[in-house]
Design an enzyme around this catalytic site. Structure first.
Site, PDB file in Angstrom:
ATOM      1  N   THR A 376     -71.360 -21.694 -28.849  1.00 49.37           N
ATOM      2  CA  THR A 376     -71.070 -21.381 -27.454  1.00 49.37           C
ATOM      3  C   THR A 376     -71.225 -20.053 -27.702  1.00 49.37           C
ATOM      4  O   THR A 376     -71.329 -19.373 -28.761  1.00 49.37           O
ATOM      5  CB  THR A 376     -70.004 -22.188 -26.971  1.00 49.37           C
ATOM      6  OG1 THR A 376     -70.153 -23.731 -27.041  1.00 49.37           O
ATOM      7  CG2 THR A 376     -69.831 -21.926 -25.330  1.00 49.37           C
ATOM      8  N   THR A 394     -72.840 -22.487 -22.874  1.00 50.57           N
ATOM      9  CA  THR A 394     -73.361 -22.950 -24.040  1.00 50.57           C
ATOM     10  C   THR A 394     -74.654 -23.724 -23.962  1.00 50.57           C
ATOM     11  O   THR A 394     -75.138 -24.037 -22.803  1.00 50.57           O
ATOM     12  CB  THR A 394     -72.259 -23.969 -24.514  1.00 50.57           C
ATOM     13  OG1 THR A 394     -72.680 -24.435 -25.872  1.00 50.57           O
ATOM     14  CG2 THR A 394     -72.150 -24.952 -23.604  1.00 50.57           C
ATOM     15  N   LEU A 395     -75.220 -23.847 -25.176  1.00 49.61           N
ATOM     16  CA  LEU A 395     -76.292 -24.993 -25.375  1.00 49.61           C
ATOM     17  C   LEU A 395     -75.833 -25.910 -25.977  1.00 49.61           C
ATOM     18  O   LEU A 395     -76.549 -26.847 -26.174  1.00 49.61           O
ATOM     19  CB  LEU A 395     -77.584 -24.329 -26.045  1.00 49.61           C
ATOM     20  CG  LEU A 395     -78.367 -23.241 -25.380  1.00 49.61           C
ATOM     21  CD1 LEU A 395     -79.281 -22.517 -26.149  1.00 49.61           C
ATOM     22  CD2 LEU A 395     -79.304 -23.802 -24.347  1.00 49.61           C
ATOM     23  N   GLY A 468     -66.948 -22.512 -30.083  1.00 50.49           N
ATOM     24  CA  GLY A 468     -66.536 -22.933 -31.214  1.00 50.49           C
ATOM     25  C   GLY A 468     -66.423 -24.638 -31.017  1.00 50.49           C
ATOM     26  O   GLY A 468     -65.577 -25.186 -31.676  1.00 50.49           O
ATOM     27  N   GLY A 469     -67.149 -25.033 -30.121  1.00 50.20           N
ATOM     28  CA  GLY A 469     -67.014 -26.625 -29.574  1.00 50.20           C
ATOM     29  C   GLY A 469     -65.420 -26.994 -29.476  1.00 50.20           C
ATOM     30  O   GLY A 469     -64.972 -26.452 -28.826  1.00 50.20           O
TER      31      GLY A 469
END
EC number: 2.3.2.2
Length: 565
Positions: A376, A394-395, A468-469
């Site tokens: 992200t 984000t993707l 960072g998910g």
């Protein structure tokens, strides 16, 4: 002069020299600015933002320009084919939040990623066209600009068009990432893409994206319609048809970004303004801050035994609640007040022991009344008037679905993996979800993105966020504590080593230089499984000092850069 005095003055000279060197080092480390600041994942994008501020643009104008510039210079996460969240604080103190998260296509169904035996086929939700949700980034920027923008829309898109058409020099990190994903670009695309070079990419190579420049020009000239209708929309659907995707022209035309009330909470004399659902980040962040507030962590110290235990146990409980109680508020009631209730949080923390770890199997989501990649990107901006914006987009995975829209030149997301493709089954980041985050048509998938703004005693204090998910929430949490409790300058706070726990799996993930070895050993002996891992998060932050100076923190884990004047 006798030998004793010589030694004395020699020692004093050495001490003075070291002190002087340290002062110069700190001066370079934390430069002060008064007028405006942009901190983003790429130097070129940060420069674009400051150029807009210098032309008289405000924080939102700069944010729009930076968002589109990142779509060019930071293609693994910057995007027009993904989505995100924005938290805004005007200089007057008024706040708002914009949800431009992707949504599930109208043809999506709860079991679309399960095989005939009801087992998840994870690749389907992570790679290729079937993993794509309806992009929200363009709609989000259009909405933000319409409500708060000052400069003409066309002026804000032009820098990104120039970067795409003329090209830019990629960094060593970008070269490595593009080379790493070469085979995925070939596998997921039926036509050649600019990202899959015939030769290995190397630092300094020029990346030109002429197809993307044409797409951005349509957005510049036609605004929202330049993306969600007409040529670009047709190209997206054609890409779907080639790759078994399900996004339709009507899905694109119907997409809308949504204004929401920010989640607001207090920590001592600080006000925290952050993102509500469909992001889990804001509720989780404030819950974490409230969980540790009663304890003397500044006295205990940075990453000392008790400090780490407390933070991990708080994270364990908050991520357990996240798994069950959070989702898209337009589809299910979210019990925000209950989750942030002081008594509820105190009760959740009452079982914490400083003698042993609480196994995650013993920690269940709390009882209430009712039922992301790490690629992200985040940027933080403050303008000359004190308006502040915190945006995370984000993707999902690095380079998203790896699908590049032929003829349009941009990458599409793989955000469908952020749904619970099966209750209790972890996504690519190990996060476990429940029924509130099940796949439904037009629904927003749950996110961990945590764009945040802090006030201190009623004044703007900190603008912060991270990619960072699943680690986003804990990264922002630690960065804020580094500044508030451990007295770190913002650049030091951003660079400080980090750790992460998310309930399941029941492991404490640590960066190489996080948590001293003796503390690790003691934690391990009392039930914590310590697992080394690579970089956690990439924070971009702006801190405002008591006398109004702007100080930037650009994470050294990436190519992130501060630009200011």
């Amino acid at each position: 002069m006798n030998n004793h005095l010589k030694k004395k003055y020699s020692s004093m000279y050495k001490y003075f020299t070291l002190l002087l060197a340290l002062c110069f080092s700190l001066s370079a480390f934390s430069q002060n600015y008064k007028t405006g600041m942009v901190v983003s994942a790429h130097p070129e994008a940060s420069k674009v933002g400051v150029a807009i501020l210098k032309q008289g643009g405000n924080a939102i104008d700069a944010a729009v320009a930076v968002e589109f510039a990142l779509a060019v210079v930071y293609p693994n996460a910057g995007n027009i084919g993904g989505g995100g969240f924005m938290v805004y604080r005007a200089s007057s103190g008024a706040v708002s939040a914009l949800d431009f998260r992707e949504t599930a296509p109208s043809k999506a169904s709860r079991d679309m990623y399960l095989d005939k035996n009801g087992n998840p086929v994870s690749d389907l939700s992570q790679y290729g066209s079937l993993a794509v949700g309806i992009p929200g980034s363009v709609a989000g920027m259009v909405e933000a600009h319409a409500k708060y923008g000052k400069l003409a829309w066309r002026k804000l898109i032009e820098p990104a068009i120039q970067l795409a058409s003329e090209g830019f020099h990629i960094t060593a990190m970008q070269a490595s990432e593009l080379n790493k994903h070469h085979d995925d670009f070939i596998k997921c695309n039926s036509t050649k893409t600019v990202f899959a070079n015939e030769k290995q990419w190397k630092a300094g190579d020029i990346l030109k994206q002429t197809e993307l420049a044409k797409t951005l020009t349509l957005i510049k000239n036609k605004g929202r319609k330049g993306f969600y209708e007409g040529r670009t929309a047709r190209l997206i659907v054609a890409e779907m048809n080639r790759g078994n995707g399900i996004v339709t022209l009507n899905d694109l035309k119907k997409y809308r970004a949504i204004w929401r009330e920010p989640v607001v909470g207090n920590y001592k004399n600080f006000k925290i303004i952050t993102m509500p659902p469909s992001s889990s980040g804001g509720i989780a962040l404030i819950s974490l801050m409230k969980s540790v507030e009663p304890y003397p962590i500044s006295k205990w110290g940075f990453q000392k035994d008790s400090t780490v235990r407390l933070m991990v146990e708080a994270e364990r409980r908050i991520y357990a609640d996240r798994s069950t109680h959070l989702g898209d508020p337009d589809f299910n009631p979210i019990h925000q007040k209950e989750l942030l209730n002081d008594k509820y949080i105190k009760d959740r923390m009452s079982s914490v022991s400083f003698d042993r770890a609480t196994p995650s199997q013993e920690v269940k989501p709390g009882n209430l009344n009712g039922y992301e990649s790490e690629q992200t990107t985040h940027f933080s901006i403050v303008d000359k008037d004190g308006n502040a914006v915190s945006i995370t987009t984000t993707l999902n995975g690095s380079y998203g679905s790896h699908v590049v829209v032929a003829g349009a030149g941009f990458l599409l997301n793989n955000e469908m993996d952020d749904f619970s493709i099966k209750a209790g089954f972890p996504n690519q980041y190990g996060l476990v979800g429940g029924l509130l985050n099940a796949i439904e048509p037009n629904k927003r998938m749950l996110s961990s993105m945590t764009p945040t703004i802090l006030e201190k005693d009623g004044k703007l204090f900190l603008v912060v966020g991270s990619p960072g998910g699943s680690t986003i929430i804990t990264t922002v949490f630690q960065t804020i504590l580094n500044v508030i409790e451990f007295g770190m300058p913002v650049q030091t706070a951003v660079n400080a080593a980090r750790f992460h726990h998310q309930w399941l799996p029941d492991k404490v993930f640590v960066e190489d230089n996080a948590i001293p070895q003796n503390v690790r050993e003691h934690l391990s002996s009392t039930g914590y499984e310590i697992v080394p891992r690579d970089k956690i998060g990439r924070v971009d932050a702006v801190q405002i000092t008591a006398d109004g100076w702007l100080q930037g923190g650009a994470d050294s884990r990436g190519d992130d850069a501060v630009s200011a004047y």
